[in-house]
Design a protein around this motif. Structure first.
Motif, PDB file in Angstrom:
ATOM      1  N   THR A  91       0.832  -1.206   0.000  1.00  0.00           N
ATOM      2  CA  THR A  91       0.000   0.000   0.000  1.00  0.00           C
ATOM      3  C   THR A  91       0.863   1.251   0.000  1.00  0.00           C
ATOM      4  O   THR A  91       0.554   2.238  -0.686  1.00  0.00           O
ATOM      5  CB  THR A  91      -0.929  -0.006   1.226  1.00  0.00           C
ATOM      6  OG1 THR A  91      -1.700  -1.204   1.234  1.00  0.00           O
ATOM      7  CG2 THR A  91      -1.866   1.194   1.200  1.00  0.00           C
TER       8      THR A  91
ATOM      9  N   ARG B  81       3.861   1.584  -1.255  1.00  0.00           N
ATOM     10  CA  ARG B  81       4.437   1.761  -2.588  1.00  0.00           C
ATOM     11  C   ARG B  81       3.414   2.360  -3.557  1.00  0.00           C
ATOM     12  O   ARG B  81       3.756   3.194  -4.400  1.00  0.00           O
ATOM     13  CB  ARG B  81       4.956   0.425  -3.118  1.00  0.00           C
ATOM     14  CG  ARG B  81       6.262  -0.027  -2.468  1.00  0.00           C
ATOM     15  CD  ARG B  81       6.963  -1.086  -3.324  1.00  0.00           C
ATOM     16  NE  ARG B  81       6.167  -2.309  -3.422  1.00  0.00           N
ATOM     17  CZ  ARG B  81       6.248  -3.320  -2.568  1.00  0.00           C
ATOM     18  NH1 ARG B  81       7.063  -3.249  -1.524  1.00  0.00           N
ATOM     19  NH2 ARG B  81       5.510  -4.407  -2.727  1.00  0.00           N
ATOM     20  N   ARG B  82       2.171   1.945  -3.428  1.00  0.00           N
ATOM     21  CA  ARG B  82       1.133   2.477  -4.314  1.00  0.00           C
ATOM     22  C   ARG B  82       0.862   3.957  -4.046  1.00  0.00           C
ATOM     23  O   ARG B  82       0.373   4.674  -4.924  1.00  0.00           O
ATOM     24  CB  ARG B  82      -0.157   1.676  -4.136  1.00  0.00           C
ATOM     25  CG  ARG B  82      -0.082   0.267  -4.711  1.00  0.00           C
ATOM     26  CD  ARG B  82      -1.338  -0.520  -4.378  1.00  0.00           C
ATOM     27  NE  ARG B  82      -1.297  -1.855  -4.961  1.00  0.00           N
ATOM     28  CZ  ARG B  82      -2.172  -2.818  -4.676  1.00  0.00           C
ATOM     29  NH1 ARG B  82      -3.168  -2.576  -3.813  1.00  0.00           N
ATOM     30  NH2 ARG B  82      -2.075  -4.005  -5.238  1.00  0.00           N
ATOM     31  N   ASN B  83       1.148   4.401  -2.829  1.00  0.00           N
ATOM     32  CA  ASN B  83       0.888   5.796  -2.466  1.00  0.00           C
ATOM     33  C   ASN B  83       2.058   6.725  -2.759  1.00  0.00           C
ATOM     34  O   ASN B  83       1.996   7.907  -2.421  1.00  0.00           O
ATOM     35  CB  ASN B  83       0.532   5.891  -0.974  1.00  0.00           C
ATOM     36  CG  ASN B  83      -0.882   5.441  -0.694  1.00  0.00           C
ATOM     37  OD1 ASN B  83      -1.754   5.566  -1.538  1.00  0.00           O
ATOM     38  ND2 ASN B  83      -1.120   4.916   0.495  1.00  0.00           N
TER      39      ASN B  83
ATOM     40  N   SER C  61      -1.437  10.129  -5.667  1.00  0.00           N
ATOM     41  CA  SER C  61      -2.079   9.618  -4.460  1.00  0.00           C
ATOM     42  C   SER C  61      -2.475  10.762  -3.528  1.00  0.00           C
ATOM     43  O   SER C  61      -1.644  11.603  -3.185  1.00  0.00           O
ATOM     44  CB  SER C  61      -1.128   8.666  -3.726  1.00  0.00           C
ATOM     45  OG  SER C  61      -1.582   8.413  -2.411  1.00  0.00           O
TER      46      SER C  61
END
Length: 731
Positions: free
Chosen positions: A379, A381-383, A388
């Protein structure tokens, strides 16, 4: 007759919820009084408040784990702040880095977010209590002691009342469900057809509140059901939770156009009886909520059964007078749903046999959120990146902290870190929430300073001032999430009294408190206005498209059950899909709520946004009707007929998923294929068992064209002024 052990009535709910903070702060003030250390009262009290800020409901072992993580994070943050306070630039750099990392970590889930925010608060509290002459370890140690004190009291509280959090969340869920019943009842007012769209939107927003409350229940139940034997009280709470979900699905079901229904029934008593029955069911849900709050048995009253019988008799008279009425099958299904709600309420008032689990079937609870470290890292890394909102807020808040810290250090402001504390608490991820907090924070601070200036006149002794600290801290904690301005008022009085005990001149501190609060609020407001304001990043079309995709997953779960030998209860996968559909609808409602507070900034987009919300709510109503009726839709006497109808159902799901991606020719071609299949499969006999499935699929297909148009309008640059409101849609 079986002897059933009656539940022990709990104390007043508000008193019980206040108990941990009241006991903790009382013990802290008692220690200050007994040891004659009034100058150290402030860090100890702030430590207790910090413990309250990171308090998370969990089973006992999980709570102890959370406390251990929080204490470790608090120790690192407090020592880092304490050891760098002598160097303004270094302190600003450390606080900025800590803010960025903590905010980014908080995006991994509620657990991480709560501890991360508490860590920032503790670092700021350390700066507020700093005195050069005190040992470097003293104030951090006192803050940690206060946190540990509060955490210890909450552990004892959980041992005494282990099921209390679940009951409170279930009570909130039933109270929200009662509001949804009342909002649904308003659709059956024959004299208010002109404002039907507004009432449909009100129902959609109330459904969002129900979804949020269900999430709180699921989280509390998940911690208690996972990895342990199902306790009798937990089984009872699980039964209440599953019953509430079933009632919500029945309530959300839509079988017809409400404007058309009102036109057919406006001169009959049936429409009034339906509205009254819904109101009574809502009142029953309120009574369930009260019984849960007070731990008393719920008993269904006879008025529900009488109202149900009256509505059924009225329907029989109406159907006899209108034997070919177009809405008769839909009305019959509506009555069946309402009868199902009555059955659920009556079952809640019956105690299960001793030793029997109160829930049957698939009673697993989906995880409230991913707690595993690998998932949290994924999570994070996705942000990473300005795409984001979590990353944007982390950068924004870090800059706010840096500016606030530098202002206090460069200008050598006495108690200047109140600016930092105010900015940290006021700056929220979106503009509307920040703007609301700015006004409430300033008003609460000014009023608190005025009242706090009178404290020395009627509370001159140590004992009386400590009593004021106890009362104000407890009231701050109770009101912090519901009445922010009032909670600021009480914490201002608490802070001024603590500073007076520390030996500071109260009347010299008061103007500093006000000016620092105003400065911190202005910094926070400028940050959300100038740094990546949410109106530049709010993707209304993507939010709505995600809601439509979740609705497609919900429809797929229903058709999958129909395809595989008929429904078998409510399996976990079905409940998860249903929940996600309602959660994404709630996200769309939340986005529109934020936009509505700034109509000039979103001029031209609100109209399409309201259309999308109403369309998604209507779509969920049609799908929920299938979900509530699916037990009667199984393969039946003609499995081939069912299989034929499931093909356009799959096509509809696919279209819903790709609604925001298709160009106009591709969409028109796909919709034409679905409508052609539905026209070909239309039952010739209204009594055909497949009539219900066909009708609901046809209603869903009828929504696709307006949904596609609304998505296109939401994605286009908005130039038009704010419109008068959404047009009425089928309900």
């Amino acid at each position: 007759m079986t002897n059933v052990k009656k539940p022990f009535p709990l104390p007043d709910p508000k008193l019980l919820d206040t108990l941990p903070m009241f006991v903790s702060i009382s013990l802290a003030t008692a220690a200050v009084w007994a040891l004659h250390i009034p100058e150290l009262a402030m860090p100890l009290m702030l430590g207790v408040i910090a413990g309250g800020l990171v308090d998370l409901d969990h089973r006992l072992t999980g709570r102890l784990t959370n406390v251990a993580f929080a204490l470790l994070a608090f120790m690192v943050a407090s020592l880092a702040a304490q050891l760098t306070l002598g160097n303004g630039l270094l302190f600003a750099a450390v606080m900025t880095a800590l803010t960025f990392v903590s905010t980014l970590i908080g995006g991994a889930g509620t657990r991480y977010q709560t501890i991360a925010f508490g860590t920032l608060a503790v670092a700021t509290y350390t700066s507020l209590t700093y005195t050069p002459e005190a040992p470097w370890y003293l104030h951090p140690l006192l803050i940690l002691t206060g946190t540990l004190l509060y955490s210890s009291v909450t552990v004892v509280h959980q041992l005494l009342f282990p099921h209390r959090p679940v009951q409170l969340r279930l009570a909130a869920a039933y109270a929200a469900l009662a509001g949804a019943f009342s909002a649904k009842a308003a659709l059956f007012d024959p004299d208010a057809a002109d404002d039907l769209p507004q009432r449909q939107l009100a129902l959609a927003r109330q459904n969002s509140a129900v979804t949020a409350s269900f999430n709180g229940c699921r989280r509390a139940l998940f911690y208690r059901v996972r990895g342990q034997r199902l306790h009798a009280r937990t089984a009872r709470m699980l039964r209440y939770y599953l019953a509430a979900q079933d009632m919500h699905e029945r309530l959300s079901s839509a079988h017809f156009d409400y404007r058309e229904l009102t036109a057919h029934l406006q001169h009959t008593d049936l429409i009034f009886r339906l509205g009254r029955l819904l109101e009574l069911q809502g009142q029953a849900c309120r009574e369930v909520a009260v019984s849960l709050r007070h731990n008393t048995p719920y008993r269904a009253g006879p008025q529900l059964k009488r109202a149900m019988q009256g509505a059924a008799d009225s329907f029989q008279r109406y159907s006899a007078a209108h034997p070919v009425g177009p809405s008769l099958p839909a009305l019959q299904r509506l009555l069946g749903n309402l009868e199902g709600v009555n059955v659920q309420l009556e079952q809640l008032s019956v105690d299960p046999p001793a030793g029997a689990h109160a829930a049957s079937g698939d009673v697993r609870i989906a995880a409230a959120e991913a707690e595993d470290l690998p998932v949290a890292l994924l999570t994070l890394r996705r942000n990473l990146g300005l795409h984001s909102p979590v990353f944007r807020h982390a950068v924004r808040l870090s800059l706010v902290v840096a500016v606030s810290s530098l202002i206090a250090a460069i200008f050598h402001l006495k108690l200047g870190y109140w600016i930092l504390l105010t900015a940290l608490f006021v700056c929220q991820p979106n503009y509307s929430a920040t703007k609301n907090r700015v006004g409430q924070r300033v008003a609460g601070t000014v009023l608190g300073v005025v009242v706090g200036s009178l404290v020395p006149f009627f509370a001159s002794s140590l004992e009386s001032q400590l009593l004021i600290i106890v009362v104000c801290t407890a009231l701050f904690f109770i009101l912090r999430s519901t009445r922010y301005g009032l909670s600021t008022f009480f914490v201002t009085i608490q802070a001024l009294t603590s500073l007076s005990l520390a030996g500071l001149d109260l009347y010299a501190v008061m103007p500093l408190r006000v000016t620092d609060t105003v400065a911190g609020s202005v910094i926070a407001w400028l940050a959300v206005t100038l740094l990546w304001p949410d109106w530049r990043h709010l993707a209304l079309d993507r939010t709505a498209a995600r809601a439509f995709r979740s609705a497609a997953d919900y429809l797929d779960q229903i058709t999958e059950q129909l395809r595989s030998a008929g429904p078998q209860g409510e399996p976990l996968e079905y409940r998860v899909a249903r929940r996600r559909a309602h959660e994404d609808a709630a996200q769309l409602s939340s986005a529109l709520s934020d936009m509505s507070s700034e109509p000039r900034r979103y001029a031209g987009r609100l109209q399409s946004g309201f259309d999308l919300l109403q369309l998604d709510s209507t779509l969920l109503g049609y799908i929920s009707a299938l979900g509530a009726y699916r037990s009667r839709l199984g393969p039946g006497p003609d499995p081939a007929r069912l299989a034929d109808l499931l093909r356009p159902a799959g096509q509809l799901s696919d279209l819903l998923r790709r609604l925001g991606e298709l160009d106009r020719p591709a969409f028109d071609a796909a919709l034409a294929r679905v409508q052609a299949d539905l026209d070909r499969l239309r039952p010739a006999d209204p009594a055909d068992p497949s009539q219900v499935l066909w009708q609901q699929l046809a209603l869903i297909a009828g929504l696709l064209e307006p949904a596609y148009q609304a998505l296109q309008q939401a994605s286009a640059p908005a130039q038009a002024p704010l419109g008068p409101g959404p047009a009425p849609l089928p309900g």
